[in-house]
Write a protein that holds these residues in place. Structure first.
Motif, short mmCIF file in Angstrom:
data_model
loop_
_atom_site.label_atom_id
_atom_site.label_comp_id
_atom_site.label_asym_id
_atom_site.label_seq_id
_atom_site.Cartn_x
_atom_site.Cartn_y
_atom_site.Cartn_z
N GLU A 44 0.83 -1.21 0.00
CA GLU A 44 0.00 0.00 0.00
C GLU A 44 0.87 1.26 0.00
N GLN A 49 -1.63 3.88 -2.22
CA GLN A 49 -3.07 3.66 -2.19
C GLN A 49 -3.43 2.72 -1.05
N PHE A 52 -7.77 -1.64 1.33
CA PHE A 52 -8.81 -2.29 2.14
C PHE A 52 -9.45 -1.31 3.11
N GLU A 53 -10.71 -1.60 3.41
CA GLU A 53 -11.39 -0.98 4.55
C GLU A 53 -11.14 -1.86 5.76
N ARG A 54 -10.67 -1.27 6.86
CA ARG A 54 -10.40 -2.03 8.08
C ARG A 54 -11.65 -2.04 8.95
N GLN A 60 -11.82 -5.56 4.16
CA GLN A 60 -12.71 -5.64 3.00
C GLN A 60 -12.19 -4.73 1.91
N LEU A 61 -12.11 -5.24 0.70
CA LEU A 61 -11.60 -4.46 -0.43
C LEU A 61 -12.38 -3.16 -0.60
N ASN A 62 -11.65 -2.05 -0.78
CA ASN A 62 -12.32 -0.81 -1.15
C ASN A 62 -12.38 -0.74 -2.68
N ASP A 63 -12.81 0.39 -3.22
CA ASP A 63 -12.98 0.50 -4.68
C ASP A 63 -11.67 0.28 -5.41
N ARG A 66 -10.76 -3.48 -5.25
CA ARG A 66 -11.58 -4.29 -6.15
C ARG A 66 -11.14 -4.12 -7.61
N ARG A 142 -18.21 -10.78 -4.30
CA ARG A 142 -17.09 -10.47 -3.39
C ARG A 142 -15.78 -11.09 -3.87
#
Length: 299
Positions: A44, A49, A52-54, A60-63, A66, A142
């Protein structure tokens, strides 16, 4: 200057995306959690960039994540194929594929397809997930499954759907049920009889409810079960009527353990292949999809 991204960092990124946690990725890659976390942080930082969202321990993958995941998978697959090409005969398929299938398809159809494909290509690993239709759609969305097989049409606009084959559903009752002798279910019977059905979210339930919409004002649902065998046992015991794929009750009908009832309902449906347009479609993915289509046409 372009950032220097390593093979290990890409492996960690893809594994975290699929597993949802650093711990799961570490187990999958046989690394320590600290090394896995550090590789992800380095990636990252080098990209500039956040991927992920923590959400507590879950990631969870962010935009951005993904968007980059299919590219990362493609890079890894290309490198793995590059290495394997030096060790395997020309043209042999390698790699793994995760296929999510709804209950009827995953129980009565896909195992034989996977078995035949694996015999033809012993270097591949196909992992099966047995889910209901709604869960299959979620897995594909997902990026937790490379390919999905569902009952009915896919209404999720973010996915690509292709009709695979047709399937006939049938209403069943116990041999000693009052309707068994006549062998027919009227519209009046639809609303008066008790029903043993699949859970909401399943393809079978959706098809049945759509079929009865203009034939009965309400249904008396006695049980909602998520296993084919449980439904068959409950119907056989006389607790109510069921509606299942003919594939799943062929043996019981042949042995007269259950009775099929005719009706005015339209109970023909389709099975569909679904996939995410942004998911990397490897040579293995393409070969398995073609195999499903060609083998199905030959049956």
């Amino acid at each position: 200057m372009h950032p220097s991204v390593s093979f290990r960092q890409l492996q960690v990124f893809v594994s975290v995306a699929k597993g949802g946690t650093v711990a799961a990725a570490a187990r999958n890659l046989n690394l320590s959690q600290s090394a896995t976390s550090q590789s992800l942080s380095d990636l990252e930082r080098q990209l500039g960039q956040v991927l992920f969202e923590r959400l507590g321990r879950r990631l969870q993958l962010n935009d951005v994540g993904r968007r980059l995941l299919p590219r990362a998978e493609r890079l890894l697959d290309d490198l793995i194929q590059f290495i394997e090409a030096s060790q395997e005969p020309e043209g042999s398929l390698q790699g793994s594929l995760t296929v999510a299938a709804s209950a009827t398809i995953g129980t009565y159809l896909i195992p034989s397809f996977v078995g035949c494909f694996s015999e033809l290509h012993p270097g591949v690993d196909i992992q099966m997930r047995l889910r209901n239709t709604g869960e299959v759609v979620g897995d594909v969305l997902r990026f937790e499954a490379d390919l999905g097989l569902i009952e009915g049409q896919c209404s999720e606009q973010r996915l690509i759907s292709e009709v695979w084959r047709e399937d006939a559903m049938v209403i069943i009752c116990a041999p000693n049920h009052r309707l068994a002798a006549a062998g027919r279910l009227s519209d009046k019977d639809l609303g008066e009889e008790q029903w043993i059905l699949r859970e909401p979210g399943s393809g079978s339930r959706a098809v049945f409810e759509s079929a009865v919409m203009h034939h009965a004002e309400r249904l008396r649902v006695r049980m909602e079960l998520n296993q084919h065998e449980a439904i068959k046992q409950a119907v056989r015991a006389g607790f109510g009527l069921g509606c299942m794929s003919r594939l799943s009750v062929a043996g019981e009908l042949e042995r007269s353990e259950l009775v099929a009832l005719t009706s005015d309902l339209e109970l023909t449906r389709t099975f569909s292949l679904i996939w995410h347009p942004e998911r990397y479609r490897s040579p293995l993915w393409q070969a398995f999809k073609v195999f499903l289509q060609e083998t199905n046409q030959a049956q």
